[in-house]
Design an enzyme around this catalytic site. Structure first.
Site, PDB file in Angstrom:
ATOM      1  N   TYR A 219     -91.256 -76.052  77.117  1.00  0.00           N
ATOM      2  CA  TYR A 219     -89.886 -76.326  77.482  1.00  0.00           C
ATOM      3  C   TYR A 219     -89.570 -75.139  78.506  1.00  0.00           C
ATOM      4  O   TYR A 219     -90.028 -74.158  78.298  1.00  0.00           O
ATOM      5  CB  TYR A 219     -89.046 -76.363  76.584  1.00  0.00           C
ATOM      6  CG  TYR A 219     -88.932 -77.295  75.604  1.00  0.00           C
ATOM      7  CD1 TYR A 219     -88.289 -78.439  75.520  1.00  0.00           C
ATOM      8  CD2 TYR A 219     -89.934 -77.343  74.528  1.00  0.00           C
ATOM      9  CE1 TYR A 219     -88.475 -79.652  74.562  1.00  0.00           C
ATOM     10  CE2 TYR A 219     -90.127 -78.332  73.361  1.00  0.00           C
ATOM     11  CZ  TYR A 219     -89.081 -79.408  73.565  1.00  0.00           C
ATOM     12  OH  TYR A 219     -89.370 -80.365  72.660  1.00  0.00           O
ATOM     13  N   HIS A 227     -85.405 -81.043  78.507  1.00  0.00           N
ATOM     14  CA  HIS A 227     -86.833 -81.793  78.019  1.00  0.00           C
ATOM     15  C   HIS A 227     -87.995 -81.101  78.095  1.00  0.00           C
ATOM     16  O   HIS A 227     -88.077 -80.244  79.121  1.00  0.00           O
ATOM     17  CB  HIS A 227     -86.839 -83.121  78.765  1.00  0.00           C
ATOM     18  CG  HIS A 227     -85.661 -84.032  78.232  1.00  0.00           C
ATOM     19  ND1 HIS A 227     -85.648 -84.574  76.925  1.00  0.00           N
ATOM     20  CD2 HIS A 227     -84.667 -84.459  79.051  1.00  0.00           C
ATOM     21  CE1 HIS A 227     -84.614 -85.463  77.178  1.00  0.00           C
ATOM     22  NE2 HIS A 227     -84.008 -85.406  78.075  1.00  0.00           N
ATOM     23  N   LYS A 258     -94.814 -86.187  81.023  1.00  0.00           N
ATOM     24  CA  LYS A 258     -94.980 -84.769  80.817  1.00  0.00           C
ATOM     25  C   LYS A 258     -96.480 -84.326  81.593  1.00  0.00           C
ATOM     26  O   LYS A 258     -97.282 -85.277  81.627  1.00  0.00           O
ATOM     27  CB  LYS A 258     -94.836 -84.574  79.436  1.00  0.00           C
ATOM     28  CG  LYS A 258     -93.729 -84.662  78.760  1.00  0.00           C
ATOM     29  CD  LYS A 258     -93.638 -84.157  77.340  1.00  0.00           C
ATOM     30  CE  LYS A 258     -92.501 -84.863  76.647  1.00  0.00           C
ATOM     31  NZ  LYS A 258     -91.053 -84.618  77.367  1.00  0.00           N
TER      32      LYS A 258
END
Length: 282
Positions: A219, A227, A258
């Site tokens: 993070y 997020h 991601k």
């Protein structure tokens, strides 16, 4: 966040080798150092839900190691607990011996009852008197030679305490964050900690990424406000990684929006980072 060693010693309690924090001031201390952990306990006023959880706080192994490295942790189980644990072990052994003796007496009585039924059920009253002497001799011989095997001892298992109680080998297999590739456990743990320490030193916050197929979720700030941007996967600098493993983890990272980071610790303490992004099939 301040990553310098804290003057407050964090009390770490172990439950089946899992590091737990119970005191509120300990939770505040580790949070101020950028260590997140995971809350496990239910709230006293709303115990029948799992949306919002409370103490204890479960630390990652790397978080506990980093605390000890900074000399900010004082293991609560070491302060005066050695004599108490030895006393508990001694009491347990005495209870086991007492239970063994009681079960031995009961097993002998059961064996005698079975012998009496076998020698008297198939004979008439006319020959019953002649068998009394032989029966008495058998019972006396049974008293002298009977031994109750320790393997037959019935042991009461306590089921009140929650949590896994597998042996260390089984726990390693059942870990949710166990890597999908077969690697040496010692070198894997050392590599994970080196990556964890480097990313934390760069200001990132890290949590477990077991459900995302990686080692850590990374993070850019406090997980309560941000997020995760990266899925960190720890691999050796000279480790051969299968193409299907690369494709699967890159595709998974793309699906959850991601970036996958391949983190390769070097012998000089530096970590080499390689990012993977899924762009589609050709």
């Amino acid at each position: 966040m301040d990553d310098r060693p804290s003057s407050h010693a964090v009390g770490v309690s172990l439950c089946d080798s899992a590091p737990l924090l119970w005191r509120l001031e300990d939770l505040r201390t580790v949070r101020s150092q950028g260590l997140v952990g995971a809350l496990l306990g239910s709230l006293p006023r709303t115990p029948r839900q799992n949306v919002r959880l409370g103490r204890p706080l479960l630390l990652l192994e790397e978080e506990e190691t980093l605390l000890r490295e900074r000399q900010a942790a004082a293991a609560g189980y070491q302060d005066g607990r050695g004599a108490e644990l030895r006393l508990q072990v001694q009491q347990h052994q005495e209870d086991q011996q007492r239970s063994y003796e009681e079960q031995s007496v009961l097993a002998l009585e059961d064996r005698k009852s079975a012998l009496l039924r076998a020698m008297t059920s198939s004979h008439t009253e006319s020959v019953a008197g002649a068998l009394d002497g032989a029966l008495q001799g058998r019972l006396e011989a049974l008293d002298r030679s009977f031994t109750f095997p320790c393997s037959a001892l019935a042991v009461q298992l306590s089921t009140a305490r929650a949590g896994l109680s597998y042996c260390p080998e089984a726990r390693a297999v059942l870990r949710a964050d166990r890597p999908i590739r077969g690697r040496d456990e010692l070198s894997c743990d050392a590599a994970r900690y080196q990556v964890f320490r480097d990313l934390r030193g760069r200001g990132f916050y890290l949590t477990s990424a077991g459900k995302f197929g990686g080692d850590f979720l990374v993070y850019p700030g406090d997980p309560l406000r941000f997020h995760a941007h990266f899925i960190a996967v720890c691999v050796s600098e000279h480790e051969s990684v299968g193409l299907l493993d690369l494709l699967s983890v890159a595709r998974l990272g793309s699906n959850v929006k991601k970036t996958v980071l391949l983190c390769s610790p070097g012998p000089d303490g530096r970590v080499l980072y390689t990012s993977l992004q899924w762009s589609g099939m050709v």
